[in-house]
Design an enzyme around this catalytic site. Structure first.
Site, PDB file in Angstrom:
ATOM      1  CG  ASN A 146      -2.059  -0.964   1.139  1.00 58.64           C
ATOM      2  OD1 ASN A 146      -2.340  -1.509   0.071  1.00 58.64           O
ATOM      3  ND2 ASN A 146      -2.733  -1.191   2.247  1.00 58.64           N
ATOM      4  NE  ARG A 159      -7.862  -1.694 -10.192  1.00 58.01           N
ATOM      5  CZ  ARG A 159      -6.857  -0.884 -10.494  1.00 58.01           C
ATOM      6  NH1 ARG A 159      -5.863  -1.326 -11.229  1.00 58.01           N
ATOM      7  NH2 ARG A 159      -6.837   0.367 -10.074  1.00 58.01           N
ATOM      8  NE  ARG A 209      -2.638   6.084 -11.105  1.00 58.22           N
ATOM      9  CZ  ARG A 209      -2.322   7.351 -11.346  1.00 58.22           C
ATOM     10  NH1 ARG A 209      -1.157   7.650 -11.872  1.00 58.22           N
ATOM     11  NH2 ARG A 209      -3.181   8.302 -11.100  1.00 58.22           N
ATOM     12  CG  HIS A 218     -14.407   2.611 -11.228  1.00 54.79           C
ATOM     13  ND1 HIS A 218     -15.161   2.634 -10.067  1.00 54.79           N
ATOM     14  CD2 HIS A 218     -13.273   1.930 -10.928  1.00 54.79           C
ATOM     15  CE1 HIS A 218     -14.508   2.009  -9.105  1.00 54.79           C
ATOM     16  NE2 HIS A 218     -13.355   1.577  -9.596  1.00 54.79           N
ATOM     17  CE1 TYR A 248      -9.091  -7.097  -2.915  1.00 52.12           C
ATOM     18  CE2 TYR A 248     -10.067  -5.687  -4.582  1.00 52.12           C
ATOM     19  CZ  TYR A 248      -8.953  -6.172  -3.924  1.00 52.12           C
ATOM     20  OH  TYR A 248      -7.713  -5.715  -4.273  1.00 52.12           O
ATOM     21  NE  ARG A 265     -11.503  -0.870   1.530  1.00 51.67           N
ATOM     22  CZ  ARG A 265     -10.531  -0.440   0.720  1.00 51.67           C
ATOM     23  NH1 ARG A 265      -9.299  -0.374   1.161  1.00 51.67           N
ATOM     24  NH2 ARG A 265     -10.793  -0.080  -0.524  1.00 51.67           N
ATOM     25  CG  HIS A 282     -13.979  -3.313  -3.550  1.00 47.32           C
ATOM     26  ND1 HIS A 282     -14.730  -3.523  -4.687  1.00 47.32           N
ATOM     27  CD2 HIS A 282     -12.973  -2.476  -3.919  1.00 47.32           C
ATOM     28  CE1 HIS A 282     -14.203  -2.869  -5.693  1.00 47.32           C
ATOM     29  NE2 HIS A 282     -13.132  -2.215  -5.260  1.00 47.32           N
TER      30      HIS A 282
END
Length: 731
Positions: free
Chosen positions: A66, A394, A424, A454, A487, A583, A611
């Site tokens: 992270n 993703r 990214r 997204h 997730y 979160r 998530h």
């Protein structure tokens, strides 16, 4: 052990307050410092002895990963602002230079905590279970001989030492690569020479030295083995000093999409540029050689503020290698996602099941494979299906979706796939899969200029007896089978015409030139999502002032959009009770006198990564389940509301609303994994009180796994009961 977790927790709070206080008592908290507070909570999972031992290694690795991403994206972006001469920030914000100073002040003590956690807490705990991560000095003579043999047979041929002299320029050092800096001297000269050895990533970072022993694990690190065999790499030279180091490069590359003639070519060029971007961080081991340190700073064009000393491991990501040991007692208890009750009959037609009513699935508690994968697989194989449209943000390399879509196209179906090239750190993977899809004859679209796509949506068009019918999946998470096990996300399977018509319009907007700005049910960013959220928050404010039931519960990853925050402040001032499950980073300041006294911000950290995005508005309803429920892909961030394409859908079936409400209640009442945000931006972890209900003491993730199992068993019992009744009726 030399230290107790409680001591680290106390230090965490004190250090945290000293940094967050720099934000002052303004309307908003700094986003970057708030994100660092989130990562501090991740680190706490490694410190907390209640976390299974090998999972604590994973959390040390996650914390480090992270932080790597934070430096690449956020610190890289701030440094680019400084280089561009930007001295101001948004209203009431911190200028870039001040943010960089505050970030360093926050990160340095966290690195000390990380090292102390590994050295003083985890290593002794591993030793209690006969797992040893050994320094060279701790190896026996026979183990050193074995390590040296391994070096000559498996390591030496892979290494490429690079010296710096008039004939050899300073070598290129790739992002996040682990290296050894070496100070050399020729026996006949007094001049120091620099050399760099890249630690190869193709070899295991930890080498087991006792493979013949059962239940005992003794490891030496690859970097230590290389370090103690340097004379074989530089024969005839004197090795004066060695310093392990690692660099981080900026990944916040400026792009001009408006002038890009080919989006794919632009992203490929960006990836090439990113490899050579400026260094934003240099990490080195303890007791560094001053000369080596100076050489690196000079050659990498960095200052003292960019240099960080690691007193523990140089690469905490290497601990994943140890965490994979086959020792189930030292890990979370295995959990197999249950099949959603509505989808229990594996032979039944999934489309007929969806026609029987919307289906809401909750991952990873409920099986991704038995729901979302089954839906897309069935669409690819069903001869009645004419078209499939989907978005990819993703996706994993092992994802079955790509091959399923290719199979559908080969069967003659119209398949369209929007692949977001700008996701990214997944750009390269997405480019590869986009090209694979195109070669299979699939219509591939790369997204909209200036916006990231997204949203998580699939549309299936099927020929049925009464004409065409559309089916849709609208989710909160990516179509990635790997992350679906880690997730927490929701997905809605529906064939309701008002929703599927909206999803069809959304795809037309993405793949064509539709200028539609109204939708029946769907909330779409950047078209109407922010305004509709503001309207619903305002409606709760009006209901509260009018004496009608009002409440807001919103779950998301991050909260930063200032219009949304100010609307929440106004609702709080009116007396609306507001619970925000955030979160990660949160710029809103909860519990502050006269502005946010009725707002709670809660962060849940644990086994799974929270998530899902779920939004609830009481809407004047007497029964809590009659309020408005939404799920979708958007956080309440400026970028999500105005700079991305997002989709948020209402959940209108009462049974599904009950499922969402149950999840929200479990998270809000959690006394094990939940942290309460304070007005100054710090967090306090909850502790179970005497007589606390069991589901609250075991934590949200354990509780929801248990609830899912019970729901599955209840469903199976009901099926068996119906079968017994049917059997009696036929006798």
């Amino acid at each position: 052990m030399s230290a107790e977790p409680g001591a680290y927790i106390s230090n965490r709070r004190a250090l945290s307050e000293s940094v967050i206080s720099e934000c002052g008592g303004g309307e908003f908290l700094n986003r970057e410092l708030s994100w660092l507070e989130f990562n501090r909570r991740v680190l706490h999972e490694a410190i907390d002895e209640r976390t299974p031992l090998l999972e604590r290694l994973n959390f040390l690795s996650i914390f480090a990963s992270n932080l790597d991403e934070f430096f690449m994206k956020r610190v890289g972006g701030l440094k680019r602002q400084v280089a561009a001469g930007i001295v101001a920030s948004v209203p009431q914000g911190m200028p870039p230079v001040e943010q960089l100073t505050a970030i360093r002040k926050a990160v340095s003590p966290m690195l000390q905590q990380q090292a102390a956690c590994f050295n003083d807490l985890i290593q002794p705990a591993l030793a209690e279970h006969d797992i040893f991560l050994l320094s060279w000095k701790d190896l026996t003579s026979s183990e050193r001989e074995k390590a040296n043999r391994y070096f000559h047979s498996s390591v030496f041929p892979v290494l490429t030492p690079l010296a710096v002299d008039p004939g050899h320029p300073f070598p290129f050092i790739s992002n996040l690569s682990l290296s050894l800096g070496v100070t050399l001297r020729h026996p006949q000269h007094d001049e120091n020479l620099f050399a760099r050895i890249k630690v190869p990533q193709v070899l295991p970072p930890w080498v087991r030295l006792d493979e013949d022993e059962v239940g005992r694990f003794r490891f030496a690190s690859l970097i230590e083995i290389i370090r103690h065999n340097l004379e074989h790499l530089f024969p005839g030279m004197r090795v004066l000093n060695v310093m392990p180091f690692r660099i981080t490069r900026n990944a916040d590359v400026d792009r001009d999409e408006e002038d890009a003639e080919d989006l794919l070519a632009m992203i490929e060029e960006e990836l090439r540029r990113r490899r050579f971007e400026k260094v934003v961080r240099l990490e080195h081991g303890p007791d560094p050689d001053p000369w080596l340190r100076h050489v690196l700073m000079q050659e990498l064009h960095i200052t003292e503020s960019d240099v960080y000393e690691n007193c523990g491991l140089m690469d905490y990501g290497s601990l994943r290698h140890i965490a994979r040991l086959n020792l189930p007692d030292l890990r979370y208890k295995p959990y197999t996602p249950v099949v959603p009750p509505r989808l229990a009959d594996e032979e039944a037609d999934i489309f007929s099941m969806i026609r029987g009513g919307d289906i809401l699935v909750h991952h990873p508690y409920e099986s991704f494979g038995a729901s979302v994968e089954r839906f897309i697989r069935s669409a690819a194989d069903d001869p009645k299906v004419l078209a499939i449209k989907t978005t990819v943000y993703r996706t994993g390399d092992e994802s079955p979706f790509i091959h399923t879509l290719i199979r559908a196209a080969e069967a003659g179906k119209q398949v369209a796939c929007l692949v977001e090239l700008k996701a990214r750190f997944d750009e390269e993977r997405n480019i590869y899969w986009a090209q694979v899809l195109e070669k299979a004859g699939i219509h591939v679209v790369y997204g909209l200029v200036g916006l990231k796509t997204h949203c998580k949506t699939v549309l299936v068009v099927r020929q049925e007896g009464d004409g065409l019918r559309c089916y849709a999946h609208i989710g909160t998470g990516n179509y990635n089978a790997q992350t679906a096990r880690l997730y927490t996300d929701f997905g809605l399977l529906t064939c309701r015409k008002d929703l599927t018509d909206d999803v069809a319009e959304l795809f037309n907007h993405l793949t064509g030139r539709s200028a539609r700005h109204t939708f029946r049910k769907l909330l779409v960013a950047p078209i109407n999502l922010q305004e509709r959220l503001l309207e619903m928050i305002g409606r709760e404010t009006e209901n509260q002032l009018a004496g009608r039931p009002a409440r807001i519960v919103a779950k998301m990853n991050s909260l930063e959009d200032r219009r949304i925050c100010r609307a929440l402040y106004r609702a709080s001032e009116a007396g609306v009770p507001i619970d925000l499950l955030v979160r990660g980073a949160c710029s809103l300041r909860p519990g502050a006198a006269d502005i946010s006294e009725n707002i709670r911000v809660i962060s849940v950290i644990g086994r799974f990564l929270e998530h899902s995005r779920v939004f609830y508005f009481r809407n004047g309803a007497d029964d809590v389940l009659d309020g408005a429920f939404y799920i979708g892909s958007a956080d309440w961030m400026y970028r999500n509301l105005l700079a991305r394409v997002e989709a948020v859908a209402p959940v209108e079936d009462r049974a599904l609303r009950e499922k969402l409400w149950q999840m929200l209640e479990v998270l809000l009442s959690d006394q094990r994994q939940a942290w309460d945000m304070q007005p100054d931006g710090t967090y306090v972890q909850r502790s179970p009180r005497p007589n606390t209900p069991r589901l609250e003491t075991i934590g949200s993730h354990e509780a929801l796994m248990e609830i899912a199992r019970q729901s599955s068993m209840t469903s199976e019992d009901a099926v068996h009961t119906r079968l017994r009744v049917a059997a009696k009726e036929t006798m």
